[in-house]
Scaffold this motif. Structure first.
Motif, PDB file in Angstrom:
ATOM      1  N   THR A   1       0.837  -1.207   0.000  1.00  0.00           N
ATOM      2  CA  THR A   1       0.000   0.000   0.000  1.00  0.00           C
ATOM      3  C   THR A   1       0.863   1.245   0.000  1.00  0.00           C
ATOM      4  OG1 THR A   1      -1.728  -1.180   1.227  1.00  0.00           O
ATOM      5  CG2 THR A   1      -1.832   1.229   1.210  1.00  0.00           C
ATOM      6  N   LEU A   2       1.871   1.239   0.857  1.00  0.00           N
ATOM      7  CA  LEU A   2       2.758   2.388   0.982  1.00  0.00           C
ATOM      8  C   LEU A   2       3.587   2.588  -0.284  1.00  0.00           C
ATOM      9  CD1 LEU A   2       3.384   4.497   3.137  1.00  0.00           C
ATOM     10  CD2 LEU A   2       5.201   3.005   3.992  1.00  0.00           C
ATOM     11  N   GLU A   3       4.126   1.504  -0.792  1.00  0.00           N
ATOM     12  CA  GLU A   3       4.967   1.597  -1.980  1.00  0.00           C
ATOM     13  C   GLU A   3       4.183   2.107  -3.184  1.00  0.00           C
ATOM     14  OE1 GLU A   3       6.785  -2.231  -2.470  1.00  0.00           O
ATOM     15  OE2 GLU A   3       8.488  -1.684  -1.196  1.00  0.00           O
ATOM     16  N   LYS A   4       2.905   1.745  -3.280  1.00  0.00           N
ATOM     17  CA  LYS A   4       2.072   2.178  -4.403  1.00  0.00           C
ATOM     18  C   LYS A   4       1.885   3.703  -4.373  1.00  0.00           C
ATOM     19  CE  LYS A   4      -2.345   1.090  -6.669  1.00  0.00           C
ATOM     20  NZ  LYS A   4      -2.995   2.404  -6.681  1.00  0.00           N
ATOM     21  N   ILE A   5       1.584   4.239  -3.186  1.00  0.00           N
ATOM     22  CA  ILE A   5       1.384   5.686  -3.050  1.00  0.00           C
ATOM     23  C   ILE A   5       2.667   6.436  -3.370  1.00  0.00           C
ATOM     24  CG2 ILE A   5       0.804   7.556  -1.455  1.00  0.00           C
ATOM     25  CD1 ILE A   5      -0.898   5.527   0.097  1.00  0.00           C
ATOM     26  N   ILE A   6       3.784   5.925  -2.870  1.00  0.00           N
ATOM     27  CA  ILE A   6       5.079   6.574  -3.093  1.00  0.00           C
ATOM     28  C   ILE A   6       5.431   6.576  -4.581  1.00  0.00           C
ATOM     29  CG2 ILE A   6       7.566   6.383  -2.677  1.00  0.00           C
ATOM     30  CD1 ILE A   6       6.860   5.351   0.147  1.00  0.00           C
ATOM     31  N   SER A   7       5.222   5.450  -5.224  1.00  0.00           N
ATOM     32  CA  SER A   7       5.547   5.325  -6.638  1.00  0.00           C
ATOM     33  C   SER A   7       4.669   6.210  -7.511  1.00  0.00           C
ATOM     34  CB  SER A   7       5.409   3.860  -7.071  1.00  0.00           C
ATOM     35  OG  SER A   7       5.626   3.727  -8.453  1.00  0.00           O
ATOM     36  N   GLU A   8       3.360   6.203  -7.257  1.00  0.00           N
ATOM     37  CA  GLU A   8       2.424   6.974  -8.079  1.00  0.00           C
ATOM     38  C   GLU A   8       2.678   8.480  -8.002  1.00  0.00           C
ATOM     39  OE1 GLU A   8      -1.398   5.774  -6.713  1.00  0.00           O
ATOM     40  OE2 GLU A   8      -1.502   3.994  -8.024  1.00  0.00           O
ATOM     41  N   ASN A   9       3.137   8.941  -6.830  1.00  0.00           N
ATOM     42  CA  ASN A   9       3.353  10.375  -6.624  1.00  0.00           C
ATOM     43  C   ASN A   9       4.802  10.809  -6.827  1.00  0.00           C
ATOM     44  OD1 ASN A   9       0.671  11.605  -5.437  1.00  0.00           O
ATOM     45  ND2 ASN A   9       0.906   9.571  -4.499  1.00  0.00           N
ATOM     46  N   LYS A  10       5.665   9.830  -7.170  1.00  0.00           N
ATOM     47  CA  LYS A  10       7.091  10.112  -7.387  1.00  0.00           C
ATOM     48  C   LYS A  10       7.741  10.746  -6.159  1.00  0.00           C
ATOM     49  CE  LYS A  10       6.575  10.561 -12.385  1.00  0.00           C
ATOM     50  NZ  LYS A  10       6.785  11.399 -13.591  1.00  0.00           N
ATOM     51  N   TYR A  11       7.370  10.206  -4.978  1.00  0.00           N
ATOM     52  CA  TYR A  11       8.000  10.637  -3.739  1.00  0.00           C
ATOM     53  C   TYR A  11       9.328   9.901  -3.569  1.00  0.00           C
ATOM     54  CZ  TYR A  11       3.360  12.433  -2.385  1.00  0.00           C
ATOM     55  OH  TYR A  11       2.162  13.107  -2.327  1.00  0.00           O
ATOM     56  N   GLU A  12      10.205  10.477  -2.773  1.00  0.00           N
ATOM     57  CA  GLU A  12      11.497   9.852  -2.491  1.00  0.00           C
ATOM     58  C   GLU A  12      11.887  10.088  -1.038  1.00  0.00           C
ATOM     59  OE1 GLU A  12      14.648  10.382  -5.698  1.00  0.00           O
ATOM     60  OE2 GLU A  12      13.303  12.058  -6.136  1.00  0.00           O
ATOM     61  N   PHE A  13      12.489   9.076  -0.412  1.00  0.00           N
ATOM     62  CA  PHE A  13      13.119   9.278   0.896  1.00  0.00           C
ATOM     63  C   PHE A  13      14.505   9.863   0.635  1.00  0.00           C
ATOM     64  CE2 PHE A  13      10.029   5.948   1.938  1.00  0.00           C
ATOM     65  CZ  PHE A  13       9.453   6.493   3.075  1.00  0.00           C
ATOM     66  N   LEU A  14      14.703  11.100   1.076  1.00  0.00           N
ATOM     67  CA  LEU A  14      15.926  11.820   0.739  1.00  0.00           C
ATOM     68  C   LEU A  14      16.660  12.292   1.997  1.00  0.00           C
ATOM     69  CD1 LEU A  14      14.426  13.957  -2.156  1.00  0.00           C
ATOM     70  CD2 LEU A  14      15.991  12.017  -2.401  1.00  0.00           C
ATOM     71  N   PRO A  15      17.984  12.351   1.943  1.00  0.00           N
ATOM     72  CA  PRO A  15      18.756  12.834   3.108  1.00  0.00           C
ATOM     73  C   PRO A  15      18.369  14.257   3.485  1.00  0.00           C
ATOM     74  CG  PRO A  15      20.194  11.793   1.489  1.00  0.00           C
ATOM     75  CD  PRO A  15      18.855  11.936   0.833  1.00  0.00           C
ATOM     76  N   MET A  16      18.335  14.506   4.801  1.00  0.00           N
ATOM     77  CA  MET A  16      18.010  15.855   5.281  1.00  0.00           C
ATOM     78  C   MET A  16      18.933  16.891   4.657  1.00  0.00           C
ATOM     79  SD  MET A  16      15.517  16.059   7.668  1.00  0.00           S
ATOM     80  CE  MET A  16      15.937  17.352   8.832  1.00  0.00           C
ATOM     81  N   ARG A  17      20.194  16.557   4.580  1.00  0.00           N
ATOM     82  CA  ARG A  17      21.173  17.457   3.983  1.00  0.00           C
ATOM     83  C   ARG A  17      21.554  16.898   2.621  1.00  0.00           C
ATOM     84  NH1 ARG A  17      26.553  18.255   7.362  1.00  0.00           N
ATOM     85  NH2 ARG A  17      25.308  19.694   8.595  1.00  0.00           N
ATOM     86  N   PRO A  18      21.283  17.588   1.515  1.00  0.00           N
ATOM     87  CA  PRO A  18      20.904  19.002   1.449  1.00  0.00           C
ATOM     88  C   PRO A  18      19.408  19.256   1.211  1.00  0.00           C
ATOM     89  CG  PRO A  18      21.615  18.284  -0.709  1.00  0.00           C
ATOM     90  CD  PRO A  18      21.686  17.067   0.192  1.00  0.00           C
ATOM     91  N   HIS A  19      18.594  18.206   1.128  1.00  0.00           N
ATOM     92  CA  HIS A  19      17.261  18.353   0.536  1.00  0.00           C
ATOM     93  C   HIS A  19      16.278  19.173   1.370  1.00  0.00           C
ATOM     94  CE1 HIS A  19      18.250  15.739  -2.813  1.00  0.00           C
ATOM     95  NE2 HIS A  19      18.850  14.942  -1.950  1.00  0.00           N
ATOM     96  N   THR A  20      16.397  19.158   2.703  1.00  0.00           N
ATOM     97  CA  THR A  20      15.453  19.956   3.487  1.00  0.00           C
ATOM     98  C   THR A  20      15.713  21.450   3.355  1.00  0.00           C
ATOM     99  OG1 THR A  20      16.861  19.528   5.413  1.00  0.00           O
ATOM    100  CG2 THR A  20      14.828  18.246   5.232  1.00  0.00           C
ATOM    101  N   PHE A  21      16.895  21.817   2.901  1.00  0.00           N
ATOM    102  CA  PHE A  21      17.191  23.242   2.730  1.00  0.00           C
ATOM    103  C   PHE A  21      16.474  23.839   1.522  1.00  0.00           C
ATOM    104  CE2 PHE A  21      20.732  21.636   5.283  1.00  0.00           C
ATOM    105  CZ  PHE A  21      20.706  22.542   6.328  1.00  0.00           C
ATOM    106  N   ALA A  22      15.855  22.969   0.722  1.00  0.00           N
ATOM    107  CA  ALA A  22      15.048  23.447  -0.399  1.00  0.00           C
ATOM    108  C   ALA A  22      13.555  23.446  -0.054  1.00  0.00           C
ATOM    109  CB  ALA A  22      15.295  22.575  -1.633  1.00  0.00           C
ATOM    110  N   LEU A  23      13.227  23.185   1.207  1.00  0.00           N
ATOM    111  CA  LEU A  23      11.838  23.264   1.675  1.00  0.00           C
ATOM    112  C   LEU A  23      11.530  24.673   2.160  1.00  0.00           C
ATOM    113  CD1 LEU A  23      11.622  20.024   3.872  1.00  0.00           C
ATOM    114  CD2 LEU A  23      10.523  20.352   1.648  1.00  0.00           C
ATOM    115  N   PRO A  24      10.248  25.037   2.214  1.00  0.00           N
ATOM    116  CA  PRO A  24       9.905  26.284   2.911  1.00  0.00           C
ATOM    117  C   PRO A  24      10.418  26.200   4.350  1.00  0.00           C
ATOM    118  CG  PRO A  24       8.020  25.436   1.705  1.00  0.00           C
ATOM    119  CD  PRO A  24       9.069  24.368   1.644  1.00  0.00           C
ATOM    120  N   PRO A  25      10.964  27.289   4.906  1.00  0.00           N
ATOM    121  CA  PRO A  25      11.577  27.235   6.240  1.00  0.00           C
ATOM    122  C   PRO A  25      10.679  26.658   7.329  1.00  0.00           C
ATOM    123  CG  PRO A  25      12.113  29.298   5.177  1.00  0.00           C
ATOM    124  CD  PRO A  25      11.115  28.617   4.281  1.00  0.00           C
TER     125      PRO A  25
END
Length: 345
Positions: free
Chosen positions: A107-131
């Motif tokens: 169930t989880l993998e289907k949602i992640i795949s369909e929405n093109k989500y990724e588990f990404l390292p905090m550094r550097p990827h969270t620095f591109a989020l709204p503060p």
């Protein structure tokens, strides 16, 4: 000489607007109502990496709702309450789904795949989020990390029970030391760290250091953990002396910054160099040097604000000084000094 430093802006990871409702974490019915509310947002982590979606110019958090995640939880892995946005009445929870992903939850993998989500390292990827989102994600990561690290009672070794929506662990043994004495065994841990910009007596130079594994020519402020029963000011003086051999005084607090790698709280300070003893006790730094205001201003002009350690930098290009990323409080200290106005009294 007195420096008029620019008024500090909020540091990155510092703009968490949630009401954490610490007094209500133990109210099971209150938390149950929040968990099952269809507007509640769940942030997922695998191996402490948050689930995000990468866009062209920024990133966004992949928020889930109760119907999508309720099958993931157990007594040993509960959703961790982060807080309530009182403007929108939306609650936030953090979820550790490492085991679920490793066991290929369909169930989880289907949602992640369909929405093109990724588990990404905090550094550097969270620095591109709204503060504000980045601050909430940082809080969630710190809480997931603490719960992962503290499965067993540190006093007797028995498996803890998770209470207060993931903010407290209780040993099941009523005779255990942890249940009969005042202690901080079973509450989330935050590690206090000082980070200091050492300024020369005449105010014309600053002392910066570098670690051997950093990008070539990258220098930053002196930093270190505050030790037990040590004041912030004394920690600044000790770290400066141990790492550079410089005796400092006139310690002034600048600002603080949560730094979720994994769970530090940075206390940023300025200090004035008084004497160089020439003796370095701690060989943690590969090098430390004095830099002039113009050298720092040149480095600011050449910087793109990104972390030199995670950017594709051509180290063959001559460079006198590379600074930390603009979102780090170290950069705020250094640039604040370089851009400050000064008055001779």
């Amino acid at each position: 000489m007195v420096f008029k430093f620019p008024k500090p802006k909020p540091n990155f990871f510092s703009e968490n607007f949630l009401n954490r409702h610490s007094a209500k974490r133990g109210d099971e019915q209150y938390i149950k109502n929040l968990k099952e509310n269809p507007t509640t947002r769940y942030i997922l982590y695998k191996d402490l990496n948050p689930l995000l979606k990468v866009l062209e110019k920024s990133n966004v958090v992949a928020f889930f709702n109760w119907s999508q995640v309720q099958h993931l939880f157990s007594e040993e892995n509960i959703p961790i309450f982060l807080g309530l946005d009182e403007k929108t009445n939306i609650s936030y929870f953090a979820c550790n789904v490492t085991k679920n992903i490793n066991e290929h939850d369909a169930t989880l993998e289907k949602i992640i795949s369909e929405n093109k989500y990724e588990f990404l390292p905090m550094r550097p990827h969270t620095f591109a989020l709204p503060p504000t989102d980045a601050a909430i994600v940082a809080q969630g990561r710190a809480m997931v990390d603490w719960n992962m690290r503290n499965v067993h009672c540190p006093a007797c070794g028995k498996k803890n029970k998770i209470v207060d929506s993931g903010h407290k662990h209780v040993c099941p043994d009523p005779d255990c030391y942890s249940n009969n004495h005042l202690n901080n065994y079973q509450y989330p841990r935050t590690d206090p760290v000082i980070i200091v910009l050492i300024i020369s007596k005449d105010g014309k130079k600053v002392l910066l250091g570098r670690h051997k594994n950093w990008t070539k020519d990258m220098y930053s402020c002196i930093a270190g953990f505050i030790e037990p029963a040590e004041s912030l000011e004394m920690a600044v003086k000790r770290e400066a002396l141990e790492e550079t051999g410089v005796i400092v005084d006139d310690v002034n607090f600048h600002s603080s910054q949560p730094w979720p790698f994994p769970n530090s709280l940075m206390f940023a300070c300025y200090a004035t160099a008084q004497q160089n003893t020439g003796e370095v006790e701690d060989l943690e730094l590969e090098d430390y040097r004095w830099f002039t205001r113009q050298e720092v201003l040149d480095a600011i002009a050449e910087s793109d604000g990104k972390d030199p350690r995670t950017s594709n930098i051509d180290e063959s290009i001559p460079c006198n000084l590379r600074l930390p990323q603009a979102d780090a409080v170290a950069y705020r200290l250094i640039s604040g000094w370089a851009l400050a106005t000064k008055e001779n009294l």
